[in-house]
Design a protein around this motif. Structure first.
Motif, PDB file in Angstrom:
ATOM      1  N   ASP A  96       0.835  -1.198   0.000  1.00  0.00           N
ATOM      2  CA  ASP A  96       0.000   0.000   0.000  1.00  0.00           C
ATOM      3  C   ASP A  96       0.876   1.256   0.000  1.00  0.00           C
ATOM      4  OD1 ASP A  96      -2.842   1.156   0.443  1.00  0.00           O
ATOM      5  OD2 ASP A  96      -1.631   2.120   2.008  1.00  0.00           O
ATOM      6  N   PHE A  97       1.926   1.239   0.809  1.00  0.00           N
ATOM      7  CA  PHE A  97       2.872   2.354   0.852  1.00  0.00           C
ATOM      8  C   PHE A  97       3.546   2.551  -0.504  1.00  0.00           C
ATOM      9  CE2 PHE A  97       7.466   3.279   1.525  1.00  0.00           C
ATOM     10  CZ  PHE A  97       7.358   4.632   1.829  1.00  0.00           C
ATOM     11  N   ARG A 100       1.211   4.067  -3.147  1.00  0.00           N
ATOM     12  CA  ARG A 100       1.055   5.522  -3.061  1.00  0.00           C
ATOM     13  C   ARG A 100       2.268   6.240  -3.641  1.00  0.00           C
ATOM     14  NH1 ARG A 100       0.833   6.619   2.456  1.00  0.00           N
ATOM     15  NH2 ARG A 100       0.772   4.436   3.107  1.00  0.00           N
ATOM     16  N   LEU A 105      -3.084   6.850  -6.160  1.00  0.00           N
ATOM     17  CA  LEU A 105      -3.573   7.673  -5.052  1.00  0.00           C
ATOM     18  C   LEU A 105      -4.996   7.328  -4.644  1.00  0.00           C
ATOM     19  CD1 LEU A 105      -2.066  11.119  -6.141  1.00  0.00           C
ATOM     20  CD2 LEU A 105      -1.069   9.361  -4.663  1.00  0.00           C
ATOM     21  N   ASN A 106      -5.796   6.809  -5.560  1.00  0.00           N
ATOM     22  CA  ASN A 106      -7.153   6.423  -5.217  1.00  0.00           C
ATOM     23  C   ASN A 106      -7.117   5.116  -4.418  1.00  0.00           C
ATOM     24  OD1 ASN A 106      -9.745   4.761  -5.846  1.00  0.00           O
ATOM     25  ND2 ASN A 106     -10.327   6.873  -6.311  1.00  0.00           N
ATOM     26  N   ALA A 107      -7.644   5.165  -3.180  1.00  0.00           N
ATOM     27  CA  ALA A 107      -7.515   4.022  -2.270  1.00  0.00           C
ATOM     28  C   ALA A 107      -8.161   2.765  -2.833  1.00  0.00           C
ATOM     29  CB  ALA A 107      -8.132   4.366  -0.918  1.00  0.00           C
ATOM     30  N   ARG A 110      -6.094   1.482  -5.750  1.00  0.00           N
ATOM     31  CA  ARG A 110      -4.806   0.974  -5.259  1.00  0.00           C
ATOM     32  C   ARG A 110      -4.981  -0.405  -4.623  1.00  0.00           C
ATOM     33  NH1 ARG A 110      -3.720   4.960  -2.343  1.00  0.00           N
ATOM     34  NH2 ARG A 110      -4.231   4.185  -0.263  1.00  0.00           N
ATOM     35  N   HIS A 150       2.661  -0.540 -10.551  1.00  0.00           N
ATOM     36  CA  HIS A 150       2.182   0.472 -11.502  1.00  0.00           C
ATOM     37  C   HIS A 150       2.099  -0.076 -12.927  1.00  0.00           C
ATOM     38  CE1 HIS A 150       6.541   0.607 -11.519  1.00  0.00           C
ATOM     39  NE2 HIS A 150       6.566   1.367 -12.595  1.00  0.00           N
TER      40      HIS A 150
END
Length: 370
Positions: A96-97, A100, A105-107, A110, A150
Protein backbone atom coordinates in the motif's frame (compact mmCIF):
# COMPACT_ATOMS: atom_id res chain seq x y z
CA UNK A 1 11.41 -0.41 -25.79
CA UNK A 2 14.91 0.14 -24.31
CA UNK A 3 17.65 1.90 -26.26
CA UNK A 4 21.14 2.22 -24.79
CA UNK A 5 23.66 4.23 -26.81
CA UNK A 6 27.36 4.67 -25.99
CA UNK A 7 26.71 4.39 -22.27
CA UNK A 8 29.80 5.19 -20.19
CA UNK A 9 30.34 5.57 -16.47
CA UNK A 10 33.50 6.58 -14.61
CA UNK A 11 34.17 6.54 -10.89
CA UNK A 12 36.98 9.02 -10.71
CA UNK A 13 39.51 7.78 -13.28
CA UNK A 14 38.19 4.21 -13.14
CA UNK A 15 35.81 3.10 -15.92
CA UNK A 16 32.89 0.99 -14.70
CA UNK A 17 31.06 0.93 -18.06
CA UNK A 18 32.65 1.69 -21.43
CA UNK A 19 30.72 2.71 -24.53
CA UNK A 20 27.94 0.11 -24.19
CA UNK A 21 25.26 0.09 -26.91
CA UNK A 22 22.30 -2.28 -27.24
CA UNK A 23 18.51 -2.32 -27.50
CA UNK A 24 15.73 -4.50 -26.14
CA UNK A 25 12.53 -5.01 -28.10
CA UNK A 26 9.04 -5.10 -26.65
CA UNK A 27 8.19 -8.48 -25.10
CA UNK A 28 11.82 -9.66 -25.07
CA UNK A 29 13.66 -11.18 -22.11
CA UNK A 30 17.33 -10.19 -22.24
CA UNK A 31 19.91 -12.01 -20.11
CA UNK A 32 22.62 -9.72 -18.76
CA UNK A 33 25.79 -11.66 -17.92
CA UNK A 34 29.28 -10.87 -16.77
CA UNK A 35 31.85 -11.75 -14.10
CA UNK A 36 31.97 -9.90 -10.80
CA UNK A 37 33.15 -6.34 -11.32
CA UNK A 38 32.02 -6.32 -14.96
CA UNK A 39 29.69 -3.33 -14.62
CA UNK A 40 26.33 -5.10 -14.81
CA UNK A 41 24.76 -3.45 -11.79
CA UNK A 42 26.10 -0.02 -12.74
CA UNK A 43 24.58 -0.39 -16.23
CA UNK A 44 21.22 -1.45 -14.82
CA UNK A 45 21.22 1.45 -12.37
CA UNK A 46 21.86 3.88 -15.21
CA UNK A 47 19.01 2.35 -17.23
CA UNK A 48 16.64 2.93 -14.31
CA UNK A 49 17.86 6.50 -13.78
CA UNK A 50 19.26 5.64 -10.35
CA UNK A 51 22.76 6.64 -11.50
CA UNK A 52 23.63 9.36 -14.03
CA UNK A 53 25.98 8.25 -16.84
CA UNK A 54 29.26 10.02 -17.51
CA UNK A 55 28.22 10.03 -21.17
CA UNK A 56 25.77 8.31 -23.48
CA UNK A 57 21.99 8.05 -23.44
CA UNK A 58 19.29 5.64 -22.29
CA UNK A 59 15.73 5.79 -23.59
CA UNK A 60 12.85 3.80 -22.14
CA UNK A 61 9.62 3.77 -24.16
CA UNK A 62 11.05 6.69 -26.10
CA UNK A 63 11.82 8.83 -23.02
CA UNK A 64 15.37 9.83 -22.11
CA UNK A 65 15.93 8.69 -18.51
CA UNK A 66 17.87 11.88 -17.75
CA UNK A 67 15.82 14.54 -19.55
CA UNK A 68 12.42 12.85 -19.06
CA UNK A 69 13.10 10.93 -15.88
CA UNK A 70 9.55 10.82 -14.47
CA UNK A 71 8.04 9.80 -17.80
CA UNK A 72 10.65 7.04 -18.25
CA UNK A 73 10.15 5.73 -14.71
CA UNK A 74 6.44 5.37 -15.27
CA UNK A 75 7.34 2.59 -17.71
CA UNK A 76 9.97 0.98 -15.43
CA UNK A 77 9.79 -1.58 -12.64
CA UNK A 78 13.06 -2.23 -10.79
CA UNK A 79 14.02 -5.11 -8.53
CA UNK A 80 17.53 -4.41 -7.17
CA UNK A 81 19.74 -7.19 -5.87
CA UNK A 82 19.04 -6.09 -2.30
CA UNK A 83 15.26 -5.75 -2.14
CA UNK A 84 14.18 -2.50 -0.43
CA UNK A 85 11.73 -3.89 2.12
CA UNK A 86 10.50 -2.58 5.45
CA UNK A 87 10.50 -5.66 7.64
CA UNK A 88 8.31 -4.10 10.35
CA UNK A 89 5.38 -3.74 7.90
CA UNK A 90 3.03 -6.44 6.72
CA UNK A 91 3.00 -7.38 3.03
CA UNK A 92 -0.23 -5.47 2.54
CA UNK A 93 0.98 -2.38 4.40
CA UNK A 94 4.23 -2.29 2.45
CA UNK A 95 2.55 -2.67 -0.94
CA UNK A 96 0.00 0.00 0.00
CA UNK A 97 2.87 2.35 0.85
CA UNK A 98 4.69 1.54 -2.39
CA UNK A 99 1.47 1.97 -4.35
CA UNK A 100 1.05 5.52 -3.06
CA UNK A 101 4.67 6.28 -3.99
CA UNK A 102 4.08 5.10 -7.56
CA UNK A 103 1.06 7.34 -8.02
CA UNK A 104 -1.84 5.04 -7.15
CA UNK A 105 -3.57 7.67 -5.05
CA UNK A 106 -7.15 6.42 -5.22
CA UNK A 107 -7.52 4.02 -2.27
CA UNK A 108 -10.03 1.73 -3.97
CA UNK A 109 -8.02 1.46 -7.21
CA UNK A 110 -4.81 0.97 -5.26
CA UNK A 111 -6.25 -1.84 -3.15
CA UNK A 112 -7.67 -3.55 -6.24
CA UNK A 113 -4.28 -3.37 -7.98
CA UNK A 114 -2.46 -4.69 -4.90
CA UNK A 115 -4.73 -7.74 -4.71
CA UNK A 116 -4.33 -8.30 -8.46
CA UNK A 117 -0.54 -8.36 -8.11
CA UNK A 118 -0.61 -10.48 -4.95
CA UNK A 119 -2.74 -13.07 -6.71
CA UNK A 120 -0.37 -13.09 -9.67
CA UNK A 121 2.60 -13.69 -7.36
CA UNK A 122 0.84 -16.02 -4.87
CA UNK A 123 1.15 -13.55 -1.97
CA UNK A 124 -2.47 -13.42 -0.82
CA UNK A 125 -1.87 -15.96 1.97
CA UNK A 126 0.92 -13.80 3.47
CA UNK A 127 -0.74 -10.41 2.98
CA UNK A 128 -1.18 -9.95 6.74
CA UNK A 129 2.24 -11.30 7.78
CA UNK A 130 5.18 -9.12 8.75
CA UNK A 131 7.77 -9.01 5.98
CA UNK A 132 10.44 -9.77 8.59
CA UNK A 133 8.77 -13.13 9.21
CA UNK A 134 8.67 -14.16 5.54
CA UNK A 135 11.06 -16.59 3.89
CA UNK A 136 13.60 -15.24 1.42
CA UNK A 137 11.56 -16.63 -1.46
CA UNK A 138 8.47 -14.73 -0.35
CA UNK A 139 10.52 -11.58 0.17
CA UNK A 140 11.69 -11.80 -3.43
CA UNK A 141 8.06 -12.09 -4.47
CA UNK A 142 7.18 -9.00 -2.45
CA UNK A 143 10.06 -7.20 -4.17
CA UNK A 144 8.68 -8.24 -7.54
CA UNK A 145 5.22 -7.12 -6.46
CA UNK A 146 6.39 -3.58 -5.64
CA UNK A 147 8.07 -3.42 -9.06
CA UNK A 148 4.83 -4.49 -10.77
CA UNK A 149 2.31 -2.32 -8.91
CA UNK A 150 2.18 0.47 -11.50
CA UNK A 151 2.01 -2.11 -14.32
CA UNK A 152 5.25 -1.05 -16.07
CA UNK A 153 6.18 -2.05 -19.61
CA UNK A 154 9.79 -2.78 -18.60
CA UNK A 155 11.18 -4.82 -15.70
CA UNK A 156 14.81 -4.60 -14.59
CA UNK A 157 15.64 -7.61 -12.41
CA UNK A 158 19.08 -7.67 -10.77
CA UNK A 159 19.89 -11.16 -9.42
CA UNK A 160 16.26 -12.04 -8.57
CA UNK A 161 17.14 -15.59 -7.46
CA UNK A 162 20.22 -14.82 -5.34
CA UNK A 163 20.17 -16.74 -2.08
CA UNK A 164 17.15 -18.87 -2.96
CA UNK A 165 16.97 -22.65 -2.66
CA UNK A 166 16.43 -24.82 -5.79
CA UNK A 167 12.65 -24.99 -5.31
CA UNK A 168 12.39 -21.21 -4.90
CA UNK A 169 14.66 -20.64 -7.90
CA UNK A 170 12.36 -22.77 -10.06
CA UNK A 171 9.31 -20.85 -8.82
CA UNK A 172 10.88 -17.45 -9.56
CA UNK A 173 12.12 -18.69 -12.96
CA UNK A 174 8.61 -19.81 -13.92
CA UNK A 175 7.28 -16.47 -12.71
CA UNK A 176 9.74 -14.54 -14.90
CA UNK A 177 8.69 -16.62 -17.91
CA UNK A 178 5.07 -15.74 -17.23
CA UNK A 179 5.89 -12.04 -16.74
CA UNK A 180 7.77 -12.08 -20.04
CA UNK A 181 4.50 -12.57 -21.89
CA UNK A 182 3.43 -9.02 -21.03
CA UNK A 183 6.65 -7.20 -20.12
CA UNK A 184 10.07 -6.40 -21.55
CA UNK A 185 12.63 -7.79 -19.09
CA UNK A 186 16.35 -7.36 -18.46
CA UNK A 187 17.54 -10.16 -16.20
CA UNK A 188 20.94 -10.15 -14.50
CA UNK A 189 21.98 -13.45 -12.95
CA UNK A 190 24.95 -15.71 -12.24
CA UNK A 191 22.83 -18.84 -12.81
CA UNK A 192 23.57 -19.44 -16.48
CA UNK A 193 21.17 -22.38 -16.96
CA UNK A 194 18.47 -19.96 -15.87
CA UNK A 195 19.36 -17.69 -18.80
CA UNK A 196 19.23 -20.58 -21.26
CA UNK A 197 15.73 -21.50 -20.14
CA UNK A 198 14.27 -18.00 -19.85
CA UNK A 199 16.00 -15.49 -22.13
CA UNK A 200 15.55 -14.74 -25.84
CA UNK A 201 18.94 -13.01 -26.15
CA UNK A 202 22.08 -12.69 -24.07
CA UNK A 203 24.47 -9.80 -23.42
CA UNK A 204 27.91 -10.57 -22.01
CA UNK A 205 29.81 -7.66 -20.49
CA UNK A 206 33.39 -7.78 -19.21
CA UNK A 207 35.33 -4.99 -17.50
CA UNK A 208 32.65 -2.54 -18.51
CA UNK A 209 32.79 -3.47 -22.19
CA UNK A 210 30.12 -5.30 -24.20
CA UNK A 211 31.80 -8.40 -25.64
CA UNK A 212 28.84 -10.45 -26.95
CA UNK A 213 25.19 -9.91 -27.85
CA UNK A 214 23.16 -12.68 -29.48
CA UNK A 215 20.76 -15.54 -28.91
CA UNK A 216 22.07 -18.48 -26.85
CA UNK A 217 21.85 -20.69 -29.97
CA UNK A 218 23.91 -18.30 -32.11
CA UNK A 219 26.48 -17.91 -29.34
CA UNK A 220 26.80 -21.69 -29.21
CA UNK A 221 27.37 -21.79 -32.97
CA UNK A 222 30.09 -19.19 -32.51
CA UNK A 223 32.06 -21.73 -30.52
CA UNK A 224 30.90 -24.60 -32.72
CA UNK A 225 34.43 -25.93 -33.06
CA UNK A 226 34.07 -27.07 -29.46
CA UNK A 227 30.99 -29.18 -30.21
CA UNK A 228 31.55 -32.93 -30.14
CA UNK A 229 29.58 -35.92 -31.34
CA UNK A 230 28.84 -38.73 -28.92
CA UNK A 231 27.89 -42.24 -29.99
CA UNK A 232 26.83 -45.15 -27.82
CA UNK A 233 27.84 -48.41 -29.47
CA UNK A 234 27.72 -52.09 -28.54
CA UNK A 235 30.87 -53.86 -29.70
CA UNK A 236 34.58 -54.46 -29.19
CA UNK A 237 36.14 -51.01 -28.51
CA UNK A 238 39.28 -51.61 -30.57
CA UNK A 239 37.17 -52.47 -33.62
CA UNK A 240 34.66 -49.65 -33.02
CA UNK A 241 37.41 -47.03 -32.71
CA UNK A 242 39.14 -48.35 -35.83
CA UNK A 243 35.87 -48.10 -37.78
CA UNK A 244 35.17 -44.56 -36.51
CA UNK A 245 38.59 -43.35 -37.62
CA UNK A 246 37.89 -44.44 -41.18
CA UNK A 247 35.08 -41.86 -41.47
CA UNK A 248 36.10 -38.75 -43.38
CA UNK A 249 36.17 -35.73 -41.05
CA UNK A 250 36.67 -37.71 -37.83
CA UNK A 251 39.86 -36.62 -36.03
CA UNK A 252 39.73 -38.86 -32.99
CA UNK A 253 37.41 -41.17 -31.02
CA UNK A 254 37.74 -41.04 -27.24
CA UNK A 255 36.33 -43.98 -25.30
CA UNK A 256 34.53 -43.16 -22.05
CA UNK A 257 34.99 -46.02 -19.59
CA UNK A 258 32.35 -46.93 -16.94
CA UNK A 259 34.42 -45.27 -14.19
CA UNK A 260 34.23 -41.96 -16.05
CA UNK A 261 37.80 -41.92 -17.33
CA UNK A 262 38.53 -41.42 -21.02
CA UNK A 263 40.87 -43.43 -23.19
CA UNK A 264 42.24 -42.78 -26.66
CA UNK A 265 44.65 -44.60 -28.97
CA UNK A 266 45.11 -48.34 -28.66
CA UNK A 267 42.04 -49.92 -27.06
CA UNK A 268 43.19 -53.53 -27.18
CA UNK A 269 42.41 -55.35 -23.97
CA UNK A 270 39.16 -53.52 -23.30
CA UNK A 271 36.32 -56.02 -23.24
CA UNK A 272 33.39 -55.86 -25.61
CA UNK A 273 30.35 -54.04 -24.32
CA UNK A 274 28.30 -50.87 -24.59
CA UNK A 275 30.46 -47.76 -24.47
CA UNK A 276 30.19 -44.06 -25.28
CA UNK A 277 32.71 -42.53 -27.68
CA UNK A 278 33.36 -38.80 -27.93
CA UNK A 279 34.29 -37.92 -31.49
CA UNK A 280 36.35 -34.88 -32.34
CA UNK A 281 35.45 -33.88 -35.87
CA UNK A 282 35.77 -31.20 -38.52
CA UNK A 283 33.05 -28.62 -37.69
CA UNK A 284 32.79 -27.65 -41.36
CA UNK A 285 31.49 -31.10 -42.29
CA UNK A 286 28.52 -33.06 -40.96
CA UNK A 287 30.06 -36.44 -40.20
CA UNK A 288 26.99 -37.99 -38.57
CA UNK A 289 25.69 -39.79 -41.70
CA UNK A 290 29.14 -41.26 -42.31
CA UNK A 291 29.46 -42.40 -38.69
CA UNK A 292 26.06 -44.08 -38.71
CA UNK A 293 26.74 -45.78 -42.04
CA UNK A 294 30.18 -47.03 -41.02
CA UNK A 295 29.04 -48.45 -37.68
CA UNK A 296 25.92 -50.17 -39.00
CA UNK A 297 27.83 -51.44 -42.04
CA UNK A 298 30.52 -52.80 -39.72
CA UNK A 299 27.98 -54.91 -37.87
CA UNK A 300 27.95 -52.87 -34.66
CA UNK A 301 24.80 -51.95 -32.72
CA UNK A 302 24.47 -48.16 -32.82
CA UNK A 303 22.35 -47.30 -29.77
CA UNK A 304 22.59 -43.51 -29.80
CA UNK A 305 24.17 -40.70 -31.82
CA UNK A 306 23.99 -37.10 -30.59
CA UNK A 307 25.72 -33.75 -30.95
CA UNK A 308 26.84 -32.22 -27.65
CA UNK A 309 27.01 -28.45 -27.96
CA UNK A 310 28.76 -26.13 -25.50
CA UNK A 311 26.78 -25.13 -22.46
CA UNK A 312 26.17 -21.47 -21.73
CA UNK A 313 28.80 -21.70 -19.00
CA UNK A 314 31.36 -22.89 -21.58
CA UNK A 315 30.27 -20.18 -24.02
CA UNK A 316 30.60 -17.55 -21.29
CA UNK A 317 34.11 -18.68 -20.37
CA UNK A 318 35.10 -18.87 -24.05
CA UNK A 319 33.86 -15.35 -24.84
CA UNK A 320 35.46 -13.82 -21.75
CA UNK A 321 38.77 -15.62 -22.38
CA UNK A 322 38.90 -14.51 -26.02
CA UNK A 323 38.19 -10.91 -25.09
CA UNK A 324 40.93 -10.89 -22.47
CA UNK A 325 43.39 -12.50 -24.87
CA UNK A 326 42.65 -9.97 -27.62
CA UNK A 327 42.98 -6.91 -25.43
CA UNK A 328 45.55 -6.27 -22.74
CA UNK A 329 43.23 -4.14 -20.70
CA UNK A 330 45.78 -2.06 -18.85
CA UNK A 331 48.49 -1.66 -21.50
CA UNK A 332 46.34 -1.19 -24.61
CA UNK A 333 43.81 1.22 -23.14
CA UNK A 334 45.69 2.71 -20.22
CA UNK A 335 42.97 1.94 -17.70
CA UNK A 336 44.05 1.08 -14.15
CA UNK A 337 43.38 -2.38 -12.85
CA UNK A 338 41.30 -1.57 -9.79
CA UNK A 339 39.07 -4.62 -9.59
CA UNK A 340 38.50 -6.10 -6.19
CA UNK A 341 40.24 -9.47 -6.01
CA UNK A 342 37.73 -10.61 -3.38
CA UNK A 343 35.11 -10.90 -6.13
CA UNK A 344 33.02 -7.94 -5.03
CA UNK A 345 32.16 -5.43 -7.73
CA UNK A 346 34.04 -2.18 -7.28
CA UNK A 347 31.23 -0.41 -9.10
CA UNK A 348 28.50 -1.28 -6.63
CA UNK A 349 28.80 1.87 -4.55
CA UNK A 350 29.80 5.44 -5.12
CA UNK A 351 33.38 6.12 -3.97
CA UNK A 352 33.63 7.04 -0.32
CA UNK A 353 34.17 10.72 0.33
CA UNK A 354 36.41 11.63 3.23
CA UNK A 355 34.68 13.69 5.95
CA UNK A 356 35.63 17.35 6.17
CA UNK A 357 38.43 18.17 8.61
CA UNK A 358 37.33 19.09 12.12
CA UNK A 359 37.90 22.76 12.79
CA UNK A 360 39.94 23.40 15.90
CA UNK A 361 38.12 25.70 18.28
CA UNK A 362 39.39 27.76 21.19
CA UNK A 363 37.63 25.39 23.62
CA UNK A 364 39.32 22.34 22.10
CA UNK A 365 42.74 24.04 22.32
CA UNK A 366 42.15 24.65 26.03
CA UNK A 367 41.24 20.97 26.58
CA UNK A 368 44.45 19.90 24.84
CA UNK A 369 46.58 22.17 27.00
CA UNK A 370 45.02 20.74 30.15
Amino acid sequence: MIEVEHLTKYYGATPAVRDVTFSVEQGEILGFLGPNGAGKTTTMRMITGYLPPSSGTVRVAGFDVQDKSLEARQHLGYLPETVPLYTELTTMEYLDFRGRLTGLLNARDRRARIFEVMEELNLVDVSGKLIGALSRGYRQRVGLAQALLHNPDVLILDEPTVGLDPVQITEVRDLIKELGKNHTIILSTHLLPEVSMVCNRVIIINRGKLVALDTPINLAEGVGDKAVIEVEVLGLPADVAKTLRTVSGVKSAMLTLPDGTAKDGVLDGVEAGTYTYKIDNNPQKDVRPGIASALVGGGFSLLELRTVRPTLEEIFIDVISKEQDEEDYEDAEGYPDEYDESGDEYDEEEPEVAPPPVKETVASKRRVRR
